[in-house]
Scaffold this active site. Structure first.
Site, mmCIF file in Angstrom:
data_model
loop_
_atom_site.group_PDB
_atom_site.id
_atom_site.type_symbol
_atom_site.label_atom_id
_atom_site.label_comp_id
_atom_site.label_asym_id
_atom_site.label_seq_id
_atom_site.Cartn_x
_atom_site.Cartn_y
_atom_site.Cartn_z
ATOM 1 N NE ARG A 154 -2.785 0.413 3.459
ATOM 2 C CZ ARG A 154 -3.510 0.649 4.574
ATOM 3 N NH1 ARG A 154 -4.845 0.479 4.393
ATOM 4 N NH2 ARG A 154 -3.038 1.098 5.526
ATOM 5 C CB THR A 206 -2.049 6.821 -2.782
ATOM 6 O OG1 THR A 206 -1.622 5.764 -3.078
ATOM 7 C CG2 THR A 206 -1.315 8.065 -3.521
ATOM 8 C CG ASP A 235 2.588 -2.760 9.503
ATOM 9 O OD1 ASP A 235 2.946 -3.890 9.074
ATOM 10 O OD2 ASP A 235 2.733 -1.799 8.562
ATOM 11 C CG ASP A 256 6.213 -2.927 10.216
ATOM 12 O OD1 ASP A 256 6.891 -3.494 9.473
ATOM 13 O OD2 ASP A 256 5.959 -1.915 10.460
#
Ligand code: PRP
Ligand code: URA
Length: 207
Positions: free
Chosen positions: A101, A105, A197, A200
């Site tokens: 991603r 944006t 995340d 991560d």
């Protein structure tokens, strides 16, 4: 359409994987364990064929899976779910979609694709822990369809109404299976409460 896997064994593990204090080793183990349970449910309607098996006592009428299963992790976090489904279906073939991603944006950027020929006619299962805006999942489904796939499902760990709605609007026949359908997305397009995340946390790359 999205199906919530609400089994206590899944929900118990979800409570641990969400916890910010869960480190990357345990996070990886839990991603594998949760994926196995979700996929067990997701595969309940795959086609089977009747086979006769000779037991030591008599002939038994049995059923075997009668479709090629192709698992497609979305790089990178989807790889954290691969072991779980391969424990369930060791003969599954594996394709890959590389997507990230864009941080500004929030739109998916494709950087890799590689599929086995069995996506044509087989059952394709896209795996990615997070279905947030749905942009990455829709892009993966688009790629699979462009390459001839017709029978596609999505297995994720956490999703939210916005992501489900986008997938349903673009690919209404694709079924989504998830351990959690959370409330919403925050301004950064992270699922709330989510689990942070996923890439991560799986790979220990957070600060
Ligand atoms: C995460 C996640 C999904 C995507 C979900 O990947 O694993 O692929 O974001 O967001 P969306 O539904 O809004 O598209 P990320 O882009 O962080 O890449 P990574 O797996 O390499 O960490
Ligand atoms: N990607 C993640 O890893 N987590 C989210 O909540 C949204 C996108």
């Amino acid at each position: 359409m999205a199906e919530l896997i609400d089994h206590p064994c899944v929900q118990h593990k979800l409570a641990i994987i969400r916890n910010e204090e869960t480190g990357h080793k345990r996070f990886r183990e839990l991603a594998t364990e949760i994926t196995k349970f979700i996929c067990y449910e997701a595969l309940k309607n795959v086609p089977t064929r009747e086979v006769i098996v000779q037991t030591p006592v008599a002939a038994a009428t049995c059923r075997k899976i009668d479709t090629d299963i192709v698992v497609v992790p979305i790089l990178r976090a989807g790889v954290g779910m691969l072991e779980g489904i391969l424990e369930l279906v060791p003969t599954a073939r594996v394709g890959f979609v590389g997507l990230y991603r864009d941080e500004t944006t929030k739109q998916p950027v494709t950087y890799y694709e590689r599929f086995p020929p069995q996506i044509r006619g087989g059952t394709c299962i896209i795996i990615d822990p997070m279905l947030a805006t749905g942009g990455s999942t829709v892009a993966a489904i688009d790629l699979l369809k462009e390459n001839g796939a017709e029978n596609i499902m999505v297995v994720c760990i956490v999703t939210c109404p916005e992501g489900i709605a986008l997938v349903e609007s673009k690919h209404p026949e694709v079924r989504i299976y998830a351990a959690a359908i959370d409330d919403s997305l925050n301004d950064n397009k992270y699922i709330v409460p989510g689990l942070g995340d996923a890439g991560d946390r799986l790979y220990g790359t957070s600060n």
